[in-house]
Design an enzyme around this catalytic site. Structure first.
Site, PDB file in Angstrom:
ATOM      1  N   ASP A  57       0.846  -1.193   0.000  1.00 54.47           N
ATOM      2  CA  ASP A  57       0.000   0.000   0.000  1.00 54.47           C
ATOM      3  C   ASP A  57       0.882   1.245   0.000  1.00 54.47           C
ATOM      4  O   ASP A  57       1.696   1.436   0.913  1.00 54.47           O
ATOM      5  CB  ASP A  57      -0.890  -0.017   1.249  1.00 54.47           C
ATOM      6  CG  ASP A  57      -1.920   1.099   1.256  1.00 54.47           C
ATOM      7  OD1 ASP A  57      -1.862   1.978   0.367  1.00 54.47           O
ATOM      8  OD2 ASP A  57      -2.781   1.097   2.154  1.00 54.47           O
TER       9      ASP A  57
ATOM     10  N   TYR B 146     -10.397  15.405  -4.191  1.00 55.77           N
ATOM     11  CA  TYR B 146      -9.581  14.750  -5.217  1.00 55.77           C
ATOM     12  C   TYR B 146      -8.747  15.784  -5.970  1.00 55.77           C
ATOM     13  O   TYR B 146      -7.535  15.608  -6.165  1.00 55.77           O
ATOM     14  CB  TYR B 146     -10.495  13.995  -6.184  1.00 55.77           C
ATOM     15  CG  TYR B 146      -9.788  13.448  -7.405  1.00 55.77           C
ATOM     16  CD1 TYR B 146      -9.038  12.283  -7.329  1.00 55.77           C
ATOM     17  CD2 TYR B 146      -9.869  14.109  -8.630  1.00 55.77           C
ATOM     18  CE1 TYR B 146      -8.382  11.773  -8.445  1.00 55.77           C
ATOM     19  CE2 TYR B 146      -9.222  13.614  -9.748  1.00 55.77           C
ATOM     20  CZ  TYR B 146      -8.478  12.452  -9.651  1.00 55.77           C
ATOM     21  OH  TYR B 146      -7.827  11.974 -10.757  1.00 55.77           O
TER      22      TYR B 146
END
Length: 322
Positions: free
Chosen positions: A117, A209
């Site tokens: 990750d 975002y």
């Protein structure tokens, strides 16, 4: 005496800023008028040179994050076709195995996968260490891992729900870059970062975002100055690309994929060509750069257009699907 000196310094600074406010605008216009034609000529010559002198990536070690699907997957295939060695990174180990196998068939003779990750700093250190241990060097780092989001900011259940967007999109990219820099210096390598045109255009439903991508853009523009000329930094600014990350959002909310989306294969080919040419920025589809130009010249026009698009088309569909 200290207070007197401080007042004098403040007055001097204010006077200097007043002079700059008055004279810098006309001087800038004159400078651009005289210099810009030569600048365009230089750009044209450099562009020709880049098209003629493509980088040969055969045997070069390329680490790609977010390589299990979308842009990362297809960029890996473009590198594989040219004989590059690949280190593929993602959380989805099964998908990585499939991408690795396809890459070998396409021409990459040495491919490893490293599950993990990017939001975990220890994993990012592992990605670099395992790549160096296996290949002995690193030539290209492609920071592609990211997550997409379409939600009204006020509709977040709690504001902390947005943290994972920044953790993956921004911090996940900066962590691995930090550990890669010493090795890329040795190879005079490249850092390629996948941001988004939403870093420059205020797209509705993507506030956090867009903020994560804008942070990436400014971070790597600054890092480019700090690392030049040892490491070259290439910034990718994709528009609407039809991937298995973005398409489901549009299909779920609007019943179909976005009509202006470009195929991920075409985008990956354009990105690879831009990397091989050593471009500073890669904007794909290329027409999106003109929206940014209009936004810089006439910001009110673009803002009004996006508001109209949002309230006329996006917002009704968005609330209808809830």
């Amino acid at each position: 005496r200290y207070i007197v000196v401080l007042v004098l310094q403040t007055n001097n600074m204010d006077m200097l800023n007043t002079i700059l406010n008055l004279f810098l605008p006309p001087l800038t216009i004159i400078f651009l008028f005289l210099f810009y034609p030569y600048y365009l000529l230089i750009k044209f010559v450099v562009c020709l040179y880049k098209h003629l002198c493509l980088e040969n990536v055969s045997g070069k070690v390329t680490l790609i994050t977010g390589a299990s699907s979308g842009i990362g997957e297809h960029v890996a295939y473009e590198y594989a076709k040219k004989g590059a060695y690949l280190a593929l990174v993602d959380r989805l180990e099964d998908r990585l195995e499939m991408v690795a196998e396809t890459s070998r068939k396409l021409g990459s003779s040495n491919v490893i996968i490293i599950p993990g990750d990017v939001a975990n700093v220890d994993d990012c250190k592992k990605f670099i260490n395992e790549t160096i241990h296996h290949f002995g060097k690193l030539d290209h780092l492609i920071n592609n891992a990211g997550v997409f989001q379409t939600v009204l900011f006020e509709d977040l259940t709690q504001v902390q729900d947005a943290n994972h967007i920044m953790d993956i999109n921004f911090w996940g990219t900066t962590y691995i870059t930090y550990f890669a820099i010493p090795h890329l210096r040795k190879s005079n390598g490249k850092i390629i970062v996948n941001t988004s045109n939403s870093a420059n255009i205020p797209l509705p439903l993507s506030s956090v975002y867009s903020a994560s991508k804008a942070a990436l853009l400014r971070f790597f523009e600054t890092l480019r100055v700090e690392l030049s000329p040892d490491i070259k930094i290439i910034i990718i600014l994709p528009g609407f690309i039809a991937t298995n990350m973005t398409s489901p959002h549009f299909i779920e909310k609007y019943g179909s994929d976005f009509i202006l989306s470009e195929s991920v294969k075409k985008c990956a080919k354009a990105i690879f060509r831009g990397i091989a040419r050593g471009e500073t920025y890669i904007e794909e589809p290329s027409w999106t750069k003109w929206i940014v130009l209009v936004k810089n010249l006439c910001p009110e026009f673009v803002e009004y257009s996006l508001k109209y698009l949002f309230y006329r088309y996006l917002k009704p569909s968005y609330f209808k699907s809830e």
